[in-house]
Design a protein around this motif. Structure first.
Motif, PDB file in Angstrom:
ATOM      1  N   ASN A   1       0.821  -1.221   0.000  1.00 42.14           N
ATOM      2  CA  ASN A   1       0.000   0.000   0.000  1.00 42.14           C
ATOM      3  C   ASN A   1       0.849   1.264   0.000  1.00 42.14           C
ATOM      4  O   ASN A   1       0.707   2.146   0.839  1.00 42.14           O
TER       5      ASN A   1
ATOM      6  N   LEU B   1      -4.867  -2.031  -5.676  1.00 41.58           N
ATOM      7  CA  LEU B   1      -5.543  -2.564  -4.488  1.00 41.58           C
ATOM      8  C   LEU B   1      -7.055  -2.296  -4.524  1.00 41.58           C
ATOM      9  O   LEU B   1      -7.704  -2.250  -3.484  1.00 41.58           O
ATOM     10  N   LYS B   2      -7.614  -2.157  -5.722  1.00 43.00           N
ATOM     11  CA  LYS B   2      -9.023  -1.803  -5.864  1.00 43.00           C
ATOM     12  C   LYS B   2      -9.951  -3.010  -5.839  1.00 43.00           C
ATOM     13  O   LYS B   2     -11.178  -2.857  -5.781  1.00 43.00           O
ATOM     14  N   GLY B   3      -9.383  -4.216  -5.920  1.00 41.36           N
ATOM     15  CA  GLY B   3     -10.206  -5.411  -5.844  1.00 41.36           C
ATOM     16  C   GLY B   3     -11.056  -5.662  -7.074  1.00 41.36           C
ATOM     17  O   GLY B   3     -12.074  -6.365  -6.990  1.00 41.36           O
TER      18      GLY B   3
ATOM     19  N   ASN C   1      -3.873  -8.007  -0.909  1.00 42.75           N
ATOM     20  CA  ASN C   1      -4.587  -6.756  -1.119  1.00 42.75           C
ATOM     21  C   ASN C   1      -4.517  -5.874   0.118  1.00 42.75           C
ATOM     22  O   ASN C   1      -5.215  -4.867   0.215  1.00 42.75           O
TER      23      ASN C   1
ATOM     24  N   ARG D   1      -7.285  -3.735   2.270  1.00 40.61           N
ATOM     25  CA  ARG D   1      -8.542  -3.657   1.523  1.00 40.61           C
ATOM     26  C   ARG D   1      -8.901  -5.066   1.059  1.00 40.61           C
ATOM     27  O   ARG D   1      -8.530  -5.492  -0.043  1.00 40.61           O
TER      28      ARG D   1
ATOM     29  N   GLU E   1     -13.380  -8.259  -1.943  1.00 41.53           N
ATOM     30  CA  GLU E   1     -14.799  -8.556  -1.747  1.00 41.53           C
ATOM     31  C   GLU E   1     -15.243  -9.737  -2.593  1.00 41.53           C
ATOM     32  O   GLU E   1     -16.007 -10.592  -2.139  1.00 41.53           O
TER      33      GLU E   1
ATOM     34  N   PRO F   1     -15.980  -6.437   4.476  1.00 36.87           N
ATOM     35  CA  PRO F   1     -15.948  -5.009   4.140  1.00 36.87           C
ATOM     36  C   PRO F   1     -17.240  -4.263   4.437  1.00 36.87           C
ATOM     37  O   PRO F   1     -17.291  -3.039   4.262  1.00 36.87           O
TER      38      PRO F   1
ATOM     39  N   PRO G   1     -15.932  -1.516   8.539  1.00 41.48           N
ATOM     40  CA  PRO G   1     -14.529  -1.663   8.147  1.00 41.48           C
ATOM     41  C   PRO G   1     -13.645  -0.580   8.753  1.00 41.48           C
ATOM     42  O   PRO G   1     -14.013   0.595   8.792  1.00 41.48           O
TER      43      PRO G   1
END
Length: 444
Positions: free
Chosen positions: A115, A153-155, A174, A177, A180, A206, A210
């Protein structure tokens, strides 16, 4: 410890550490013996361990000799979860200051999370981080980047993990975060398996408060804060172990903080699931009461839990349900924590204090020495393929001399991390690294 070999077979001994206190038994002693400690000599040649022998038992001349009387011998530690903030947030920490804290804290291997700004989702970022480590601490501690599992790291889309691996990433995550999408998590685990890497997951539903930074319970209710329940962690842990079981693939669970997650992991291991887990010193030594005065220094994700969870984690670490310890070193600048609780970021700076706080658990009988040793050395290194010193002949000569009785007060003058965000500020700890060697050469 291994059986003693004959150092006379080596033409030159570069380093001999004399009369250090080793707190574990030598294998040459009676099986089952549990001594409080033995005085030993450590012999090193060409950066490798030659032998660990009873003090004074061999007449060997070395190029350099160290009198270690009054000091304890420990292998260097490995931290499987740290945030060093560079590139992009050097005002909190940079790689040079983070590795300084690691060196003085007793760590030889540091796995750093992705991150950063920009996120470590490209080979160029990984290569930059490794170059910064080589420039600032050429003799170590060693930096092992953890690559981003998803872009930014937006998933939403997997990162270019093959490129990241080739650049030097040893695992993928990740980070704070959690992913999901279960389908995306599945594909990430499968790609990691093809690359010989493991996914590290931050277990947090999440949608259940969170990053609230405080446990949902008596303390949060009294303070009027929105808390996070322990099931937020346990639900995600259960998803991950079920995926690992279904796919027959490994997974590693980061910073476990509660008894419910321990139950999930224990049951999964009993079924043969390839799951490992870590917890952190603050989850073993602090409780949710630390935030009672709205102290943002104790705001961490997952949050500090009640005493019952602390006891469950100690038991799980002792019996191997929790495999390893990690600092989750998360430095923040003072002005970021000096705000109202809800606005403050989560995180505790832990590299400076981790050894002293966890050794106190050993000293007071709350944690067996063999569990301490496994958690900080062999378990993380075995899981992630990192160098480790077990004091067997040929092992890397990475070790420290520890003054277990040295008292010091946690504060700006005694911490090497650039940031000082810890609820331990002003408290007196016992135990300090007196000397630290990597490949037989002094780094502290």
């Amino acid at each position: 410890m291994p059986e003693n070999n004959k150092p006379q077979q080596v033409k030159k001994i570069d380093l001999a550490v004399r009369s250090a206190l080793w707190p574990g038994p030598l294998k040459s002693q009676a099986k089952g013996a549990k001594p409080k400690g033995r005085l030993v000599d450590v012999l090193v040649a060409k950066g490798r361990i030659v032998a660990l022998v009873p003090a004074g038992s061999l007449d060997v001349h070395a190029a350099h000799e160290i009198d270690a009387r009054g000091l304890m011998l420990l292998p260097s530690l490995t931290d499987a979860h740290a945030h060093l903030r560079e590139p992009g947030q050097e005002y909190k920490e940079d790689i040079a200051s983070g590795l300084s804290a690691a060196a003085h804290g007793g760590f030889s291997n540091i796995m750093c999370m992705a991150n950063t700004r920009p996120v470590n989702d490209s080979a160029s970022v990984t290569e930059f981080m490794l170059e910064q480590a080589r420039r600032s601490w050429p003799g170590g501690p060693r930096l092992f980047p953890i690559g981003a599992l998803t872009k930014g790291l937006k998933g939403q889309e997997l990162a270019s993990m093959a490129d990241l691996k080739d650049a030097g990433c040893v695992a993928f995550s990740n980070d704070g975060r959690p992913v999901e999408s279960t389908e995306l998590m599945r594909r990430g685990m499968e790609y990691c398996q093809d690359l010989g890497r493991i996914v590290i997951d931050h277990c947090e539903d999440p949608f259940l408060a969170p990053a609230a930074g405080v446990n949902e319970g008596e303390v949060s209710s009294r303070l009027g804060l929105s808390g996070q329940p322990d099931i937020a962690e346990a639900i995600q842990a259960a998803r991950d172990v079920l995926l690992a079981e279904y796919l027959g693939l490994p997974v590693h669970l980061a910073h476990i903080s509660c008894e419910k997650s321990v139950a999930v992991i224990r049951a999964a291991k009993a079924r043969g699931v390839d799951v490992t887990a870590e917890t952190c010193p603050h989850y073993l030594t602090l409780t949710e009461d630390e935030v009672a005065g709205y102290s943002a220094l104790a705001k961490v994700s997952p949050p500090l839990r009640p005493r019952a969870d602390v006891e469950a984690l100690l038991e799980a670490l002792a019996d191997g349900t929790i495999d390893m310890l990690a600092t989750d070193h998360a430095p923040h600048a003072a002005h970021e924590k000096e705000v109202e609780f809800d606005a403050a970021p989560c995180g505790i700076s832990g590299l400076d204090t981790a050894l002293a706080t966890t050794w106190e658990l050993v000293r007071t009988g709350k944690l067996p020495f063999d569990a301490f040793l496994r958690a900080w050395t062999t378990a993380p290194c075995k899981r992630f393929g990192l160098p480790v010193n077990t004091f067997a002949p040929g092992d890397p000569a990475d070790f420290l001399l520890f003054d277990q009785d040295a008292a010091w007060t946690v504060g700006p003058e005694t911490m090497h991390s650039k940031s000082k965000n810890t609820p331990l500020l002003g408290r007196t700890l016992r135990g300090r690294v007196a000397a630290h060697f990597l490949a037989g050469k002094s780094i502290v």
